[in-house]
Design an enzyme around this catalytic site. Sequence first.
Site, PDB file in Angstrom:
ATOM      1  N   LYS A 285       0.838  -1.186   0.000  1.00 44.82           N
ATOM      2  CA  LYS A 285       0.000   0.000   0.000  1.00 44.82           C
ATOM      3  C   LYS A 285       0.884   1.251   0.000  1.00 44.82           C
ATOM      4  CE  LYS A 285      -4.358   1.459   2.132  1.00 44.82           C
ATOM      5  NZ  LYS A 285      -5.301   1.243   3.251  1.00 44.82           N
ATOM      6  N   GLU A 371     -19.168  -6.262  10.933  1.00 48.11           N
ATOM      7  CA  GLU A 371     -20.151  -5.550  11.745  1.00 48.11           C
ATOM      8  C   GLU A 371     -21.175  -6.486  12.387  1.00 48.11           C
ATOM      9  OE1 GLU A 371     -18.414  -2.699   8.825  1.00 48.11           O
ATOM     10  OE2 GLU A 371     -19.331  -4.699   8.638  1.00 48.11           O
ATOM     11  N   ARG A 399     -25.286  -2.976   7.832  1.00 49.17           N
ATOM     12  CA  ARG A 399     -24.867  -4.331   7.487  1.00 49.17           C
ATOM     13  C   ARG A 399     -25.203  -5.328   8.595  1.00 49.17           C
ATOM     14  NH1 ARG A 399     -20.226  -3.920   3.574  1.00 49.17           N
ATOM     15  NH2 ARG A 399     -19.394  -5.814   4.473  1.00 49.17           N
TER      16      ARG A 399
END
Length: 640
Positions: A285, A371, A399
């Site tokens: 990244k 979640e 979610r």
Amino acid sequence: MADLPSTPLLDTVDTPADLRKLAPADLRQLADELREETISAVGTTGGHLGSGLGVVELTVAIHYVFDTPGDKLIWDVGHQCYPHKILTGRRNRIRTLRQGGGLSGFTKRSESEFDPFGAAHSSTSISAALGFAIANKLNDKPGKAIAVIGDGSMSAGMAYEAMNNAEAAGNRLVVILNDNDMSIAPPVGGLSAYLARTVSSSNYLGLRSFAKRAIRRISKRAHNAAEKAEEFARGMVTGGTLFEELGFYYVGPIDGHNLDHLIPVLENARDSEHGPILVHVVTKKGKGYAPAEASADKYHGVQKFDVITGTQDKAPPGPPSYQNVFGETLAKLAETDPRIVAITAAMPSGTGVDKFAKAHPARAFDVGIAEQHAVTFAAGLAAQGMRPFCAIYSTFLQRAYDQVVHDVAIQNLPVRFAIDRAGLVGADGATHAGSFDVTYLATLPNFVVMAPADEAELVHMTYTAALHDSGPIAVRYPRGNGTGVALPESPRQLEIGKGRMIREGKTVAILSLGTRLEEALKAADMLEAKGLSTSVADLRFAKPLDEDLIRKLLTSHEVAVTVEEGAVGGLGAHVLTMASDQGLIDAGLKLRTIRLPDAFQDQDKPEKQYDEAGLNAANIVDTVLKALRYNEAAATDARA
């Protein structure tokens, strides 16, 4: 605007069809120019940088090998899609990213045929790609579906649900696991543990340690080369078993920045008769931009910045953000209450839980992008007598709605929900707007739903939630900074379901929930200037309603207006239902509701979004005047 980078080869590529005309030897230069263009564009607009830089070579390779848009390329989450947008006919607009009227910061179906599936939440790509692949199979149409999913997104159960059903797609489905060892925060949970288990065993580590000591004596260069070789070799040993058990043909891991490696492997995946195939690529990244590589979060999300130095524009100093007020308040409360724990789903800094974790590391839990698990985990803690705070963005809590209903509300467990990013969120647009939480929570029996008007109220509401042991309770608050009010030295427990009067009037009543109170007070001043005496109430609670206060206001004013930062079905609907049930509008009261429009609003500056939504002071005044059939002439007569 900073000088644009020199990109002679990229200038010849408008679409992937142009890209596929290049010789393989030219792709390295193209990738380098694409990286420079991405850095320049995000330096101008701000946005997600590190994730896009990590997939530059992968983006080039995919579009070079596969026949997009005939082959469907689906990026999980979409944070990393800026290089993809540059290569797919949108380079001329890339410096409008996340701006009003500009390009979305995520993939978006309405924006380009090269975005076959919109995404801004994680872990949806494999399911969607499976849908495309099976549709082609059933209709005997050619075309692959390629899902690119990060290792952080693999912590969500939905990815495994999709893989468990993927075998039917056969070789029409290719999944690329982009393993950069970091989602937004470092990855956690079972997958990371599984991949690390073998290579962290005592036998393996003992042999590895001996080998490293021995080779270090030869030369530093040999040591570094061997360390890199060992990194990929151990991936070969550990990476594939889990995926092959789920029906995938596993290939990898391979260096995701080496085009000489990527292109042949992707070509083999494209042409293979076996499938579905999972290609495991290892990327970095922030690759190729030193400030991003050196940053702890790899420049995940950035403001506008100086490309040369990496220095980001800083907002002028102002009031503390709501998320930090919450995190610091909770950390302080936990000093004297050992039952308080904090849970977040891969967003510790975004929710302020990082503040809590620093003070109470043993009681802070980042469960990854999970979640559903976060909510039921909190329910289990509550059932065992703890005081869990589940800190999740409004749009992400959606979610886990079944868990909120089934595991928390039905059992009446005292889980505390700290709902960040409530209301509109500016540059992230519709996918991250917290529009629906009041509607989907206040409809549930047993729930308490609060919204502070300012950061001082958030302190009181966090304390109130900590002491509320009789059932679930939620406090919603917006993104960004508070209003600048002084924070209380000691928090105060609020009476559940009781609002407060801010100013008293006789003709108009404005009933506000949340941080639109400031606009409600501006509207009251404007109405007073027109000769209309105006009351303003901060209801504080969407559920339970302060029925005594509301009844008093509705029976003593000519017009009443509710104001909230949420969709239809929230505060206004509950007040209307109460008024209807109790006959409070039978005598001619003019009752109006002001809320978010029945539309998904695109990205823009927050103040423009709220203007568009009709949630500013002028809109409140206009609603009142129309209800009273007032005009300027009547207002002038009233003042006279």
